[in-house]
Design a protein around this motif. Structure first.
Motif, short mmCIF file in Angstrom:
data_model
loop_
_atom_site.label_atom_id
_atom_site.label_comp_id
_atom_site.label_asym_id
_atom_site.label_seq_id
_atom_site.Cartn_x
_atom_site.Cartn_y
_atom_site.Cartn_z
N ASP A 247 39.39 42.76 29.94
CA ASP A 247 38.87 43.99 29.32
C ASP A 247 37.67 44.58 30.06
OD1 ASP A 247 36.90 42.14 28.62
OD2 ASP A 247 36.75 42.80 26.53
N GLN A 248 37.22 43.93 31.14
CA GLN A 248 36.14 44.45 31.98
C GLN A 248 36.62 44.37 33.42
OE1 GLN A 248 33.07 45.48 30.44
NE2 GLN A 248 34.17 45.00 28.53
N VAL A 249 36.85 45.54 34.05
CA VAL A 249 37.48 45.58 35.37
C VAL A 249 36.57 46.26 36.39
CG1 VAL A 249 39.43 46.45 36.70
CG2 VAL A 249 39.79 45.63 34.37
N PHE A 250 36.21 45.52 37.42
CA PHE A 250 35.41 46.06 38.52
C PHE A 250 36.36 46.70 39.52
CE2 PHE A 250 32.09 44.74 41.99
CZ PHE A 250 31.68 46.06 42.09
N ALA A 251 36.28 48.02 39.66
CA ALA A 251 37.17 48.78 40.54
C ALA A 251 36.56 48.87 41.94
CB ALA A 251 37.41 50.17 39.97
N PRO B 134 40.98 38.24 41.61
CA PRO B 134 41.13 39.68 41.82
C PRO B 134 42.59 40.13 41.95
CG PRO B 134 39.42 38.80 43.24
CD PRO B 134 40.11 37.62 42.64
N GLN B 135 42.85 41.33 41.48
CA GLN B 135 44.14 42.00 41.66
C GLN B 135 44.01 42.86 42.91
OE1 GLN B 135 46.71 41.58 39.58
NE2 GLN B 135 48.09 43.33 39.80
N VAL B 136 44.97 42.78 43.84
CA VAL B 136 44.89 43.49 45.12
C VAL B 136 45.77 44.75 45.09
CG1 VAL B 136 45.24 43.31 47.61
CG2 VAL B 136 44.43 41.32 46.32
N ILE B 137 45.19 45.88 45.47
CA ILE B 137 45.93 47.14 45.50
C ILE B 137 46.99 47.11 46.60
CG2 ILE B 137 45.77 49.64 45.91
CD1 ILE B 137 42.94 49.50 44.68
N GLY B 138 46.59 46.79 47.81
CA GLY B 138 47.52 46.67 48.93
C GLY B 138 48.25 47.97 49.24
N VAL C 220 39.62 44.62 40.66
CA VAL C 220 40.77 45.17 41.39
C VAL C 220 40.24 45.63 42.73
CG1 VAL C 220 42.54 46.97 41.46
CG2 VAL C 220 41.97 45.88 39.29
N ILE C 221 40.72 45.03 43.82
CA ILE C 221 40.19 45.32 45.16
C ILE C 221 41.27 45.91 46.05
CG2 ILE C 221 38.42 43.54 44.97
CD1 ILE C 221 40.14 41.66 46.57
N SER C 222 40.85 46.69 47.03
CA SER C 222 41.81 47.36 47.92
C SER C 222 42.62 46.34 48.72
CB SER C 222 41.07 48.30 48.88
OG SER C 222 40.54 49.40 48.20
N VAL C 223 41.91 45.44 49.39
CA VAL C 223 42.55 44.41 50.20
C VAL C 223 41.82 43.09 49.97
CG1 VAL C 223 43.38 45.98 51.99
CG2 VAL C 223 41.11 44.98 52.20
N ASP C 224 42.49 42.01 50.25
CA ASP C 224 41.89 40.70 50.06
C ASP C 224 41.25 40.26 51.37
OD1 ASP C 224 41.10 38.25 49.13
OD2 ASP C 224 43.10 37.36 49.10
N ASN C 225 39.98 40.68 51.58
CA ASN C 225 39.26 40.25 52.77
C ASN C 225 37.87 39.78 52.39
OD1 ASN C 225 37.67 42.55 52.43
ND2 ASN C 225 38.52 43.65 54.19
#
Length: 349
Positions: free
Chosen positions: A226-230, A198-202, A167-172
């Protein structure tokens, strides 16, 4: 510390008063006014308010360490958007410090522009790289993919669902170094693992929005990961909260985030911005040119590592400490990356 005690050069005369959004200062030796007159001054500018952002906190620690080392003064200007980043940088230049340090990819264009306009001023730009930078603009980036690869190994070995992702803040491109490294590490130890996009927070404040971070993490977990890199900076608190509620495993960034949700956070990357500041500013004070100064920091330079490989790992509350066999493999991989035996792909290369 990466450099030894050296004699400080005289500071440049301070110019106009700062127009910084928020300002803190410290003296590295004796009275503030006396230090300002006799020793060098250093200014650190953040991309966003420091708040709970461990990445930005580390830069402040670094600039204060530099001030102490050279018996001078340090100031920190906190920004909140493009307008305050520019105004803070202009205010810093007006004070004519020995070095101006900027932290964050958001400074790329304005750093190059104002460095070209002020060739007498030394600048350090950390966490991004701009092409065609002038000689007075020192640049330092991180190899985020290296510690991310190690976390990915842990995820690949620990997953029960064989689905891992970030899960990433922005897709860059910068944050892709985290997510791509994580996926590569997982695949290196588990050929059956599915590395989900990745899932984007945006949103309006992707680097400091725990509520939105939690919302996106819950949506991600519902897909079976079940394993999420924040990789959400100050948004990570929400992701860790979601992990505790829904029972998935999380991995943090920038500092030890395992205590945020004990039992739910496996490990995390550590980004030692303070060491980068100490190293590059020290090299500037030693007279190194921007072409000769250290410009890339990874596991080898100790600019990055993971929590489980630090001196305080035993007290970290990271669940990886209960998996000695996994940690042994990760430790060996760290050594192989440092020696060059393992080369983690750089998505920006």
């Amino acid at each position: 510390m990466f450099f030894t005690k050296r004699r400080a050069r005289a500071a440049l005369v301070a110019g106009a008063a700062s127009a910084a959004l928020l300002l803190t200062s410290c003296s590295g030796g004796g009275d503030t006014e006396e230090a300002a007159a006799d020793g060098p001054s250093f200014i650190y500018i953040t991309s966003d308010p420091i708040g709970q952002n461990e990445f930005l906190k580390s830069g402040k620690i670094g600039i204060e360490s530099v001030a102490e080392e050279f018996e001078g003064t340090a100031k920190t200007f906190e920004s909140k958007d493009d307008a305050t980043r520019r105004s803070n940088l202009e205010a810093a230049i007006a004070e004519a410090p020995e070095v101006v340090v900027m932290l964050g990819f958001q400074f790329g264009d304005v750093a190059k522009e104002l460095a070209e306009q002020n060739p007498q001023q030394n600048f350090v730009l950390i966490d991004t790289f701009v092409d065609g930078a002038p000689d007075n603009l020192y640049q330092a980036t991180f190899r985020e993919q290296e510690p991310s690869y190690l976390l990915g190994m842990e995820a690949g070995l620990l997953t029960e669902a064989n689905k891992v992702g970030s899960v990433i803040s922005v897709d860059n491109e910068l944050l892709q170094k985290y997510s791509d490294g994580f996926a590569e590490g997982a695949k290196s130890v588990n050929a059956d693992v599915d590395t989900v996009a990745p899932q984007v927070i945006g949103g309006d404040n992707p680097f400091a929005d725990p509520a939105r971070g939690k919302e996106q993490a819950l949506a991600f977990a519902s897909s079976g990961v079940d394993q999420v890199f924040a990789v959400g900076a100050a948004s990570n608190g929400g992701i860790m909260e979601a992990a505790a509620e829904k029972g998935f495993s999380a991995y943090g960034v920038d500092a030890n985030q395992c205590p945020i949700a004990p039992g739910s956070v496996v490990d995390g990357t550590v980004k030692s911005v303070n060491r980068v500041v100490e190293t590059v500013v020290g090299e500037i004070m030693d007279g190194k040119s921007s072409k000769d100064a250290t410009s890339s920091f990874g596991l080898k330079e100790e600019g990055m590592t993971i929590v489980s490989l630090t001196e305080d790992a035993a007290d970290s509350q990271c669940t990886i400490m209960e998996n000695e066999d996994v940690l042994e493999q990760v430790t060996q991989a760290r050594d192989d990356i440092v020696s060059g035996k393992i080369k983690v792909t750089d998505p920006l290369a």
